[in-house]
Design an enzyme around this catalytic site. Sequence first.
Site, PDB file in Angstrom:
ATOM      1  N   ASP A 292      -7.407   5.786  -1.054  1.00 19.78           N
ATOM      2  CA  ASP A 292      -7.073   4.534  -0.376  1.00 19.78           C
ATOM      3  C   ASP A 292      -6.639   3.472  -1.384  1.00 19.78           C
ATOM      4  O   ASP A 292      -7.394   3.143  -2.308  1.00 19.78           O
ATOM      5  CB  ASP A 292      -8.298   4.050   0.400  1.00 19.78           C
TER       6      ASP A 292
ATOM      7  N   HIS B 207      -6.196   0.333  -0.703  1.00 22.40           N
ATOM      8  CA  HIS B 207      -6.536  -0.996  -0.192  1.00 22.40           C
ATOM      9  C   HIS B 207      -7.750  -1.593  -0.893  1.00 22.40           C
ATOM     10  O   HIS B 207      -8.797  -1.840  -0.312  1.00 22.40           O
ATOM     11  CB  HIS B 207      -6.790  -0.930   1.312  1.00 22.40           C
TER      12      HIS B 207
ATOM     13  N   CYS C 138       0.809  -1.222   0.000  1.00 18.59           N
ATOM     14  CA  CYS C 138       0.000   0.000   0.000  1.00 18.59           C
ATOM     15  C   CYS C 138       0.843   1.274   0.000  1.00 18.59           C
ATOM     16  O   CYS C 138       0.476   2.271  -0.622  1.00 18.59           O
ATOM     17  CB  CYS C 138      -0.973  -0.001   1.167  1.00 18.59           C
TER      18      CYS C 138
END
Length: 469
Positions: free
Chosen positions: A355, A357, A110
């Site tokens: 994000d 993820h 990430c």
Amino acid sequence: MENKGSDEVERMKTKFMSAWHNVKYSWALKLKTSFSRNSPVFLLGKCYHFKAEDDDCLTETSCEASGEDCATGNVEAFRKDFTSRVWLTYREDFAPLPGSTLTSDCGWGCMLRAGQMMLAQALVLHFLGREWTWSEALTLQPLDTETWTATAAKRLVASLEASLQGATRSPDHPPSPAPSGQNPGSAEEADAHLKEMNHRTLVSWFGDTSSAPLGLHRFVYLGLTMGKQAGDWYGPSVVAHILKKAVKRAMDPGLAGITAYVSQDCTVYSADVLDCHKAPRAGETPDEAPPTLPNNRAVIILIPVRLGGEKTNPVYFEFAKSVLSLEYCIGIIGGKPKQACYFVGFQDDSLIYMDPHYCQSFVNVSSSDFSLQSFHCPSPKKMPFSKMDPSCTIGFYSRSAEDYERIMEELSKLLHPSAKEKYPAFTFMQGHSRDYDLSAGLSPPEKREWPFIRDKPRIVTTAGDFVLL
């Protein structure tokens, strides 16, 4: 035959793990984000206000104070601007990464993806400009609960079917229409067509292939030289140095006009940055370049910092807001414990971030009409400043030496320590870094800690021990 059966079992395990990762990491994105209509929203230097235009209590004081443009009541303008930022997430089913057998970065990549997003924003400023937005941005569906649940279920079924039947899985999104071969009818259309081609090329540089100059494979390869391997956790400082190496070593002619600089010990040495702006001829280093050489290279300035001890010191909140209010800021990579994020703005005391993820399928960016939809996110997320991990890297884009002088002057005003602060987040120094070898000739007990160049934080910021999943 036995080996074939073992390989099939491994493939099945990989499919199950990929499906599980996709469900697991979807929870971080699936809920809708709420924004206040009573406070301005800042996104990489742009200010938006969501109050209705006929509100009696409408004020523009906050936007005027920032010195930035304020789009009053225009929620869709914010949506289009946010969605136009390049979104890089976990991917699966790509070729094995250098030095490993991993074909996905789910669960560990990430911070590398956050670094890619910050670098992509710098390239958007360089090639397209801050005013550019993607023409299809508002056509993307929000990533809400229903969308995520349906997507996860479809991907799970598709994964199992592909494993059992040995079939190649179809892409999640239909390909974008191929560019028209007709000549645009106006100068505006020609400019839009050119920018769309640059947009597609820019995204392709981040493809998950070994040939992509700014792709995950290249980042992992460069990480090997720094003691990192695929599957390891990368901190924001280590990623800053990987970004610098990737940009400087990129062989694509399109990236010849831009380079990167990483600060040392929270200090930006102006002469070093100005040297980066000079484009050396073949075989020359920046120091060897003639002083009359045109300053024609843009520089991405990356500054790893630590904004506190175990937690972010609240005195830095206003500084972070000020930085994200600047159009030449390309964002902040950092996050919260166990989760890396790419911070692009704020509202009140909450950060707005993108994000990484979400596990998506590999996209073959070598195709001329590859789909761009999975590289843009329509759903912004918010996080309180108080949850921000103190280790982060701040990025800026400087187009020219003259631009850098302005940036240095503006940031120096923001960095002036308040009565509550012991140190600014970082500082500027004239000259080259080699001119400030403060420890030369001193034995370790004699080394003194200078106010803005400290030994201990250097260990923290370069060790990459900001552990994130």
